[in-house]
Scaffold this active site. Sequence first.
Site, mmCIF file in Angstrom:
data_model
loop_
_atom_site.group_PDB
_atom_site.id
_atom_site.type_symbol
_atom_site.label_atom_id
_atom_site.label_comp_id
_atom_site.label_asym_id
_atom_site.label_seq_id
_atom_site.Cartn_x
_atom_site.Cartn_y
_atom_site.Cartn_z
ATOM 1 C CE1 TYR A 88 0.108 2.084 4.222
ATOM 2 C CE2 TYR A 88 1.030 -0.113 4.452
ATOM 3 C CZ TYR A 88 0.856 1.180 4.927
ATOM 4 O OH TYR A 88 1.444 1.555 6.115
ATOM 5 C CG LEU A 98 8.004 3.076 5.147
ATOM 6 C CD1 LEU A 98 7.950 1.843 4.259
ATOM 7 C CD2 LEU A 98 6.600 3.584 5.452
ATOM 8 C CD GLU A 114 9.792 2.713 10.907
ATOM 9 O OE1 GLU A 114 9.709 3.637 10.083
ATOM 10 O OE2 GLU A 114 9.611 1.516 10.600
ATOM 11 C CE LYS A 117 3.064 3.701 3.167
ATOM 12 N NZ LYS A 117 3.436 3.958 4.563
#
Length: 285
Positions: A32, A203, A179, A147
């Site tokens: 996505y 990411l 993160e 992702k």
Amino acid sequence: MSTCYLNGTYQPLAEARVSPMDRGFLFGDGAYEVIPVYSRRPFRLAEHLARLERTLEALRLPNPYRLDEWAGIVHEIVARNTWSDQSIYLQVTRGADTRRNHAFPIGVQPTVFLMSEALVTPPADQLANGVAAVSAADFRWLRCDLKTTALLANCLLRQMAIDHGCAETVLFRDGFLTEGSASNIFIVRDGVLLAPPKSHLMLPGITYDVVLELAAKHGVAHEVRDILKDEVRTADEVWMTSSTKEVLAITSLDDRLIGDGRPGPVGRQMLAWYQDFKKTVMRGG
């Protein structure tokens, strides 16, 4: 009623249906992207589509469209929905098979879905005062650079923040910052902006790139390197960044104040630069 795109058809979101045999539903087998739209202009669409392509390649999932076809669908979804600022959600799954089997099916067409929501950014009081966060061990899989739709670990970590009345969960793996559960994390120490390096453990955020570009443009001292947990806990400033959170100060972590408990000067300046960038580049004005 918002309009979505599903397998070649534009239709009301409330009427869209997918098979319960879809591998996205059964296995989280899909990719996505979330694309911010400002004044009906998709931001860095090429970069988002390139990241989608990288994820699909890693998943061995054929990309159903060329880049120009993707761009046309995104622009059409923007045009068919009412908001000037939008958040476009784009998803590709491996499609629906006739039976549940872990092995990749042969001859199955991918399921393609896009929808739009109003783009909601942090309210003025959060920007002025910052937000609280908690920390946790990063127990996600080892391909966080992809992702994918398999986000249960991120959901659990995000819920941890909600359960503590916080806005985000800051993640550490083997003593180093990775993160947030749904954001990238920056810190400031002694006037130097620090960012963890892109790797398979985080990411590669589009807003992450913008912040580093703005730092370079305006001469802010910055380094991209591994960041120790203790460096985060004793930082002068900590920020979270994403397409919806933009540049948002974290002013307490695990009930301990960051700095003096208010957004710091580097973060305030970066937010101002980001808003100017949004006005002149993202909105084209």
